[in-house]
Design a protein around this motif. Sequence first.
Motif, PDB file in Angstrom:
ATOM      1  N   PRO A   1       0.863  -0.970  -0.128  1.00 15.57           N
ATOM      2  CA  PRO A   1      -0.073   0.036  -0.124  1.00 15.57           C
ATOM      3  C   PRO A   1       0.799   1.290  -0.046  1.00 15.57           C
ATOM      4  O   PRO A   1       2.150   1.295   0.542  1.00 15.57           O
ATOM      5  CB  PRO A   1      -0.758  -0.036   1.408  1.00 15.57           C
ATOM      6  CG  PRO A   1      -0.891  -1.409   1.633  1.00 15.57           C
ATOM      7  CD  PRO A   1       0.712  -1.962   1.131  1.00 15.57           C
ATOM      8  N   PRO A   2       0.289   2.225  -0.633  1.00 13.61           N
ATOM      9  CA  PRO A   2       1.227   3.575  -0.620  1.00 13.61           C
ATOM     10  C   PRO A   2       1.114   4.324   0.828  1.00 13.61           C
ATOM     11  O   PRO A   2       0.214   4.049   1.571  1.00 13.61           O
ATOM     12  CB  PRO A   2       0.355   4.690  -1.521  1.00 13.61           C
ATOM     13  CG  PRO A   2      -1.049   3.808  -1.657  1.00 13.61           C
ATOM     14  CD  PRO A   2      -1.037   2.421  -1.293  1.00 13.61           C
ATOM     15  N   MET A   3       2.321   4.984   1.060  1.00  9.29           N
ATOM     16  CA  MET A   3       2.070   5.823   2.192  1.00  9.29           C
ATOM     17  C   MET A   3       0.818   6.500   2.694  1.00  9.29           C
ATOM     18  O   MET A   3       0.230   6.803   3.687  1.00  9.29           O
ATOM     19  CB  MET A   3       3.471   6.699   2.573  1.00  9.29           C
ATOM     20  CG  MET A   3       4.607   5.586   3.064  1.00  9.29           C
ATOM     21  SD  MET A   3       4.348   4.940   4.790  1.00  9.29           S
ATOM     22  CE  MET A   3       4.052   6.579   5.648  1.00  9.29           C
TER      23      MET A   3
ATOM     24  N   LEU B   1      -1.853   5.749   7.957  1.00  8.57           N
ATOM     25  CA  LEU B   1      -0.419   5.986   7.315  1.00  8.57           C
ATOM     26  C   LEU B   1      -0.221   7.546   6.692  1.00  8.57           C
ATOM     27  O   LEU B   1       0.751   7.873   6.882  1.00  8.57           O
ATOM     28  CB  LEU B   1      -0.342   4.937   6.076  1.00  8.57           C
ATOM     29  CG  LEU B   1       0.165   3.379   6.337  1.00  8.57           C
ATOM     30  CD1 LEU B   1       0.083   2.566   5.107  1.00  8.57           C
ATOM     31  CD2 LEU B   1       1.451   3.583   6.997  1.00  8.57           C
ATOM     32  N   TYR B   2      -1.515   8.171   6.304  1.00 11.90           N
ATOM     33  CA  TYR B   2      -1.265   9.216   5.435  1.00 11.90           C
ATOM     34  C   TYR B   2      -0.767  10.585   6.444  1.00 11.90           C
ATOM     35  O   TYR B   2      -0.213  11.488   6.102  1.00 11.90           O
ATOM     36  CB  TYR B   2      -2.521   9.809   4.789  1.00 11.90           C
ATOM     37  CG  TYR B   2      -3.806  10.051   5.488  1.00 11.90           C
ATOM     38  CD1 TYR B   2      -3.973  10.982   6.312  1.00 11.90           C
ATOM     39  CD2 TYR B   2      -4.754   9.030   5.828  1.00 11.90           C
ATOM     40  CE1 TYR B   2      -5.105  11.312   7.125  1.00 11.90           C
ATOM     41  CE2 TYR B   2      -5.786   9.208   6.572  1.00 11.90           C
ATOM     42  CZ  TYR B   2      -5.982  10.392   7.086  1.00 11.90           C
ATOM     43  OH  TYR B   2      -7.259  10.412   8.033  1.00 11.90           O
ATOM     44  N   LYS B   3      -1.254  10.242   7.897  1.00 14.75           N
ATOM     45  CA  LYS B   3      -0.568  10.986   8.873  1.00 14.75           C
ATOM     46  C   LYS B   3       0.744  11.092   9.046  1.00 14.75           C
ATOM     47  O   LYS B   3       1.435  12.173   9.170  1.00 14.75           O
ATOM     48  CB  LYS B   3      -1.516  10.770  10.053  1.00 14.75           C
ATOM     49  CG  LYS B   3      -2.996  11.163   9.942  1.00 14.75           C
ATOM     50  CD  LYS B   3      -3.634  10.957  11.364  1.00 14.75           C
ATOM     51  CE  LYS B   3      -4.986  11.256  11.411  1.00 14.75           C
ATOM     52  NZ  LYS B   3      -5.675  11.149  12.770  1.00 14.75           N
ATOM     53  N   ALA B   4       1.448   9.953   9.254  1.00 10.15           N
ATOM     54  CA  ALA B   4       2.951   9.782   9.090  1.00 10.15           C
ATOM     55  C   ALA B   4       3.570  10.383   7.698  1.00 10.15           C
ATOM     56  O   ALA B   4       4.448  11.009   7.790  1.00 10.15           O
ATOM     57  CB  ALA B   4       3.296   8.252   9.170  1.00 10.15           C
ATOM     58  N   ALA B   5       2.988  10.098   6.609  1.00 13.46           N
ATOM     59  CA  ALA B   5       3.387  10.472   5.319  1.00 13.46           C
ATOM     60  C   ALA B   5       3.423  12.031   5.285  1.00 13.46           C
ATOM     61  O   ALA B   5       4.427  12.689   4.860  1.00 13.46           O
ATOM     62  CB  ALA B   5       2.393  10.149   4.158  1.00 13.46           C
ATOM     63  N   ARG B   6       2.500  12.557   5.846  1.00 14.18           N
ATOM     64  CA  ARG B   6       2.297  14.126   5.782  1.00 14.18           C
ATOM     65  C   ARG B   6       3.616  14.803   6.747  1.00 14.18           C
ATOM     66  O   ARG B   6       3.843  15.894   6.428  1.00 14.18           O
ATOM     67  CB  ARG B   6       1.162  14.688   6.544  1.00 14.18           C
ATOM     68  CG  ARG B   6      -0.156  14.354   5.430  1.00 14.18           C
ATOM     69  CD  ARG B   6      -1.457  14.886   5.922  1.00 14.18           C
ATOM     70  NE  ARG B   6      -2.541  14.770   5.074  1.00 14.18           N
ATOM     71  CZ  ARG B   6      -3.963  14.542   5.030  1.00 14.18           C
ATOM     72  NH1 ARG B   6      -4.367  14.937   6.450  1.00 14.18           N
ATOM     73  NH2 ARG B   6      -4.759  14.367   4.288  1.00 14.18           N
ATOM     74  N   ARG B   7       3.847  14.003   7.817  1.00 11.51           N
ATOM     75  CA  ARG B   7       5.285  14.467   8.534  1.00 11.51           C
ATOM     76  C   ARG B   7       6.440  14.009   7.668  1.00 11.51           C
ATOM     77  O   ARG B   7       7.725  14.314   8.469  1.00 11.51           O
ATOM     78  CB  ARG B   7       5.082  13.685   9.750  1.00 11.51           C
ATOM     79  CG  ARG B   7       3.755  14.341  10.815  1.00 11.51           C
ATOM     80  CD  ARG B   7       3.999  13.689  12.060  1.00 11.51           C
ATOM     81  NE  ARG B   7       4.290  12.368  12.248  1.00 11.51           N
ATOM     82  CZ  ARG B   7       3.177  11.476  12.441  1.00 11.51           C
ATOM     83  NH1 ARG B   7       1.922  11.821  12.491  1.00 11.51           N
ATOM     84  NH2 ARG B   7       3.481  10.183  12.735  1.00 11.51           N
ATOM     85  N   GLY B   8       6.363  13.326   6.634  1.00  6.64           N
ATOM     86  CA  GLY B   8       7.539  13.062   5.931  1.00  6.64           C
ATOM     87  C   GLY B   8       8.108  11.627   6.407  1.00  6.64           C
ATOM     88  O   GLY B   8       9.455  11.448   6.008  1.00  6.64           O
TER      89      GLY B   8
END
Length: 235
Positions: free
Chosen positions: A127-129, A140-147
């Motif tokens: 799955p994508p981040m 996952l998208y919350k972690a992705a937004r933090r880089g």
Amino acid sequence: MVLKGSSFAAGVWANAAVLVDKPQDWTSFDVCGKLRGALKVKKVGHAGTLDPMATGLLIICTGQGTKQIDDFVAMEKAYSGTLRLGQATPSYDAMSEIEEELPWEDITDEDLEAAKEAFVGDILQQPPMFSAIKIKGERLYKAARRGEVVERQSRPVTIHSFELQRDESNRQDVHFKVTCSKGTYIRSLAHDLGKAVGSAAHLTALRRESIGEHSVADAWSVLDLVAAAQAARQS
């Protein structure tokens, strides 16, 4: 009862599933919220998320009809769309900025056709981040937004068919049609195909054409559905 693009009585919303053509830039949650207010029904849910960039078929279930959601989610899905070679984005689609550019000009149609064969059938897909999957209690998208990059387990999915057609006027763009099982990320499929041909790729357009036997051709627009529901209540 599955409602298609035709008239209806207000009382059906106690137990219904309705085909809706999701507009671009709306979330699936936005559609549910809009219809919850218009239909005056407390229980509203959708059978399979579409990303904000995507358009196409959402099956919205209301009232007792929400018990059918898992049945719809399990059905085969069909998509059409466009991917762009040579460019990678963190979200695997055009909703985020390009983070990497790689050569693509030497990729032939034969290269693409050969590479896609590895993605047809039963495959494992990461799955994508930028997804709503929860890992350790966080989307996952919350972690992705933090880089951040979180380790994800690959998941089994099935690609029943995968058709590609190079754009005649812009060879960097590749149009596709996919039929697949539930849980398939078309963004990941585009991203992985780009890597498989020694370059990169991201989605620039995506449309869900059908869920099982239910087609977007029979779907309501959100605004038409809202207007029809209001008219039915008034009459």
